[in-house]
Design an enzyme around this catalytic site. Structure first.
Site, PDB file in Angstrom:
ATOM      1  CB  SER A 177     -36.941  -1.822   4.318  1.00  0.00           C
ATOM      2  OG  SER A 177     -36.852  -2.995   3.520  1.00  0.00           O
ATOM      3  CB  SER A 182     -34.392  -4.935   3.533  1.00  0.00           C
ATOM      4  OG  SER A 182     -34.115  -3.588   3.251  1.00  0.00           O
ATOM      5  CE  LYS A 238     -39.842  -4.918   3.537  1.00  0.00           C
ATOM      6  NZ  LYS A 238     -38.475  -5.119   3.003  1.00  0.00           N
TER       7      LYS A 238
END
Lengths: 478, 479
Positions: B155, B179, B80
């Site tokens: 996310s 997330s 990420k």
């Protein structure tokens, strides 16, 4: 205008003399460093960086607490104080709000010959910001982050002071404590010890509206600023107006305070617990071991009491207490010298010649020790050297040389031997018949001429008392 | 050439050491897939092609010389864009960090690098991890490999989608309120939020410091545990990391006496899972909803505390030292306000405003302090529950992945975190693994346990995957 009583509370920011910064490993000694060289992801607040508490700073804070007769919190925690400023890299300062490390202490100050206690509400650990400079005429500001993250202890007094001199005395006492304990370098010029003064006046028991005089670093200016500000507030009230709660600066050259920021512009710092640092739990053994480092250090108040007993004047006390190393030299030297007269000489050397030397040699390190000073005084005391010789060689003693060795190497032992001196004097008398005649005709000054000649012939090593005595005797014989 | 599709870590390791494939071939296989399919999935923010190929060549050289390689050596992964990677752009999917090249790497990136794993790409996410759909990325949206009309969740949407699309062996994500778990559920993969403090946050862009957790997303729980073995551990640079006696997460715990509780109101949704788990653990019992945390209360506390920390953590993005800065400013206040106005997205601004408000003088007690009390009571509730149950199962989300744009109202988006925020408020470990599908879309099963019981969570998940094949469904994805 004695109907108003001033009330003063003080916040002092002390930079700690740690090796590294408060929350990262960067070097904490940046006085001589190029801008932005002692920086890392943590003190520059790069994304993802996290603070780690400097154990050394915690130890110094604990030591400081001892100097304030304070309680050390077993459970202490950190908070964030949020504000935007270019030299505040994270946009918040890590400080302590709810659980400061030092709680409920006091110091004692000497006022009109009596000791008075000033409460220390608390003192907390925090970090310094970077340094902004605004070059004259430039449309930009330069920021140096070397200082960002320097460990600070903010010392918050109770509002216990009621005159500018009390405030000054308090500042001097706290300064003496923190420098004697060695927790700060105490360099006033470089901001090691800065303070904000809160002052209000009132004609009754209710406290008046206070103003805050920010960012001072001179004890004298603290007294001047408060004196001016108290008078200003009296005039405001006397003219029927109200004192505004505001932050004020002090103009050193004009000797006046001026408004900087009104209450309506006061920040909302949005304090909340620092989530990147778990609460710090201090064990008894850690507190004990931190304080063990300084168990032999005498606090200024104890030294002052000792100096009072020794009969030193307040001014002499102040000089010694404001200079921890000088004071140590004094205390050591009087132990190693014999009598009250030589103690006085120790003091005179330190208050006189030594102070002069210090101010003339700012860039030279003094290596004067109590031992060497005592040796020097003892040489005078035994008559081995004259006071004048002692003064002459004192600079060398300050640089770390042993007086005994200097005297031996330079052959400057005082000549006190009667027959040796008599031979010299006799020769001078023989060679200067005119002066002898002058003396005989009643010119007292001629005596000085002979003594001077003896000193010249002996390179100043003649014992002056003896020389006088013998010159008189031999001139009388002649 | 060996079939490289849908490899586990152990299978990859076997193929490398048995020389059935080379590491360069493996890395190229993933880059080929990314170049072929990422056009319509858009998981990647930036590729790490040159570094990855060089690392792969080094691994191949070692193997050619007959040297041993570690289990994680040569294993390709994606991270990420919250993770700082030295020399490789890191943006947190925000314009304010556009072109930001970090001078240091996150501790977990360093650990994986040391273990020899190969970073292929930095992948998409909601800006600063603020969101649950990856629609809030300031660069581009990401689409669900199961159905490109739908979001991958967020996310960590790029990470979960990249694993499901077989763009890598595993991925790193961050989880502040769900997330990792929610996108794992939406994409049919296994994703773990470890115990708070088990994995270092150093070098990970901060969202909410007391909630943020780093964790793996992989094709099954076994791989999750292998990655945990590498990334977990006390870090002297992160004071909130904890010390464990045992960091071996791959050792499966005997579950014969394990007591599992499930949430009564989700009995129907969980029925398959309950049945499967029953066969491998000591007991499975229902938990009355009244004994469970109040999810609405948890969500409310979460959306006060998290924005509060965000408002402070994001103050460093001021345009002064790094990142983008406005060219319009006339004074310092304008540098701040215009820079942050131009380069931060609407959801980020919303959260900064909410947090600033909650921390303001006069509101602090009513919001922040009260929410802290709720947090404390949630921790107590979980403590009580874990005195009766070793593990608790819930659905990860109540619905499968939604259609892009469907949750344009912030509150409805926040509600997708309903069942996941509890674990973050309490700092407990929780994993999401694939379970039965709804409308042919994957659903997640969440397994939670008490703090530091990460091995137990992983063991229950592994056991479940030995009895079921939901986690294999991603192999049927047709891109």
């Amino acid at each position: 205008m004695n109907k108003y009583q001033p009330t003063i509370g003080i916040e002092i920011h002390t930079q700690l003399a740690t090796k590294s910064k408060m929350f990262c490993g960067c070097d904490n000694a940046s006085v001589d460093a190029e801008p932005n060289t002692n920086i890392c992801p943590v003190c520059l607040a790069l994304p993802g960086s996290l603070p780690v508490i400097n154990k050394g700073a915690v130890e110094l804070a604990i030591i400081m607490g001892l100097g304030f007769n304070a309680k050390i919190a077993k459970h202490t925690s950190f908070d964030r104080k949020n504000y935007f400023y270019p030299d505040s890299p994270k946009g918040y300062q890590i400080t302590q709000m709810d659980e400061p490390i030092i709680q409920e202490g006091y110091v004692e100050i000497l006022i009109d010959g009596e000791f008075k206690r000033i409460g220390i509400h608390h003192a907390h650990l925090e970090e310094d910001a970077g340094k902004s400079t605004h070059p004259a005429g430039a449309d930009y500001t330069l920021v140096d982050f070397n200082r960002a993250g320097t460990p600070l202890v903010e010392i918050v007094s109770d509002p216990d002071m009621h005159s500018p001199i009390e405030a000054k005395r308090y500042l001097q006492e706290v300064y003496a404590i923190v420098t004697r304990l060695g927790v700060t370098h105490g360099d006033l010029q470089h901001g090691n010890f800065k303070f904000d003064l809160n002052v209000s006046i009132s004609s009754d028991s209710k406290l008046g509206t206070r103003t805050e005089l920010k960012n001072l670093n001179s004890f004298r200016n603290a007294e001047r600023a408060l004196t001016y500000e108290i008078q200003r507030q009296i005039e405001v009230l006397e003219s029927g107006q109200k004192v505004e709660q505001e932050t004020r600066g002090f103009d050193d050259t004009k000797g006046v305070t001026f408004s900087q920021r009104g209450k309506e512009f006061a920040h909302d710092y949005r304090y909340f617990p620092e989530p990147d640092l778990p609460p710090l739990v201090l064990t008894d053994s850690f507190i004990k071991s931190s304080q063990a480092h300084i168990k032999d250090i005498k606090l200024p108040i104890d030294i002052r009491k000792q100096l009072i007993d020794a009969g030193l004047s307040e001014k002499e006390q102040d000089i010694l207490i404001s200079q921890p190393t000088t004071c140590d030299i004094y205390l050591d030297a009087v132990q190693k010298t014999k009598n009250a007269k030589s103690h006085k000489q120790v003091l005179n050397f330190l208050i006189g010649d030594y102070q002069a030397w210090l101010s003339d040699n700012l860039s030279v390190e003094s290596k004067l020790t109590g031992n060497n000073l005592a040796e020097l005084i003892n040489q005078i005391d035994s008559g081995a050297i004259s006071s004048k010789t002692a003064k002459d060689i004192f600079p060398e003693v300050i640089l770390g040389n042993s007086p005994d060795k200097i005297i031996k190497d330079q052959g400057i032992t005082q000549i006190s031997d009667d027959s040796e001196l008599e031979n010299i004097i006799k020769e001078i008398i023989t060679n200067n018949p005119k002066a002898v005649a002058d003396y005989k005709s009643g010119n007292e000054k001629a005596l000085g001429f002979f003594v001077g000649q003896v000193m010249a012939a002996t390179k100043g090593q003649a014992n002056p008392g003896k020389t006088n005595q013998l010159v008189l005797k031999l001139l009388g014989d002649n | 050439m060996a079939d490289l599709s849908n490899l586990s870590i152990q299978k990859t390791h076997y193929l490398l050491t048995s020389k059935e494939t080379s590491c360069v071939e493996l890395v190229k296989y993933y880059f080929d897939r990314i170049s072929k399919y990422d056009g319509h999935l858009q998981t990647v923010i930036i590729l790490n092609t040159d570094n990855a190929l060089e690392q792969a060549r080094n691994v191949d050289e070692k193997i050619a010389k007959g040297e041993n390689i570690g289990l994680m050596e040569g294993i390709p992964y994606v991270a990420k864009d919250m993770f700082l990677t030295e020399g490789v752009q890191t943006t947190a999917a925000s314009q304010i960090l556009k072109d930001f090249i970090p001078p240091y790497s996150a501790t977990v990136i360093d650990k994986l690098n040391k273990a020899g794993s190969i970073l292929l790409a930095k992948v998409n996410q909601d800006e600063f991890a603020h969101g649950g759909s990856t629609e809030n990325s300031s660069y581009h949206k990401t689409f669900n490999p199961w159905d490109v009309e739908r979001v991958p969740g967020g996310s960590s949407g790029g990470s979960a989608a990249a694993v499901a699309a077989d763009f890598c062996v595993f991925a790193l994500g961050t989880d502040t309120g769900g997330s990792i778990r929610q996108p794992s559920a939406y994409c049919g993969v296994s994703g773990m939020k470890p115990t708070y403090g088990l994995v270092s946050r150093y070098g990970v862009v901060a969202m909410a410091s007391s909630f943020d957790c780093v964790g793996p997303i992989a094709k099954d729980a076994k791989d999750v545990s292998i990655v945990m073995d590498v990334i977990a551990g006390r870090d002297s640079k992160d004071s909130t990391t904890i010390e464990l006696d045992d960091y071996n997460f791959t050792n499966e715990i005997n579950l014969e006496t394990t007591r599992v509780g499930y949430l009564k109101s989700y009995e129907e949704l969980l029925s398959d899972s309950i049945q499967n788990i029953s066969s491998s653990v000591g007991s499975v019992e229902s938990i009355p909803d009244s004994d469970f945390i109040d999810p609405i209360m948890a969500l409310a506390a979460y959306y006060i505390l998290v924005p509060s920390e965000i408002s402070s953590n994001l103050e460093r993005y001021d345009g002064i030292r790094y990142g983008q800065v406005t060219s319009e400013a006339k004074d310092i206040d304008q540098i701040y306000s215009k820079t942050r106005d131009e380069f931060l997205g609407p959801e980020v601004k919303r959260r900064i405003l909410m947090g600033t408000y909650a921390l303001s003088a006069g509101y602090y007690d009513a919001y922040y302090k009260k929410a802290m009390r709720v947090r404390k009571s949630i921790i107590n509730t979980f403590d009580n529950l874990f005195s009766k149950y070793d593990a608790i199962i819930t659905p990860t989300t109540v619905d499968p992945a939604f259609v892009l744009g469907e949750k344009s109202d912030p509150i409805s988006m926040y509600k997708t975190d309903l069942l996941t925020v509890g674990a973050n408020l309490a700092g407990i470990p929780a994993i999401s693994i694939p379970t039965s599908t709804v409308d042919n879309l994957p659903m997640g099963l969440q397994i939670m346990s008490a703090q530091t019981k990460d091995s137990l969570v992983l063991s229950v998940a592994s056991q479940y995957q030995q009895n079921t094949s939901w986690h294999k469904k991603i192999e049927e994805i047709n891109l």
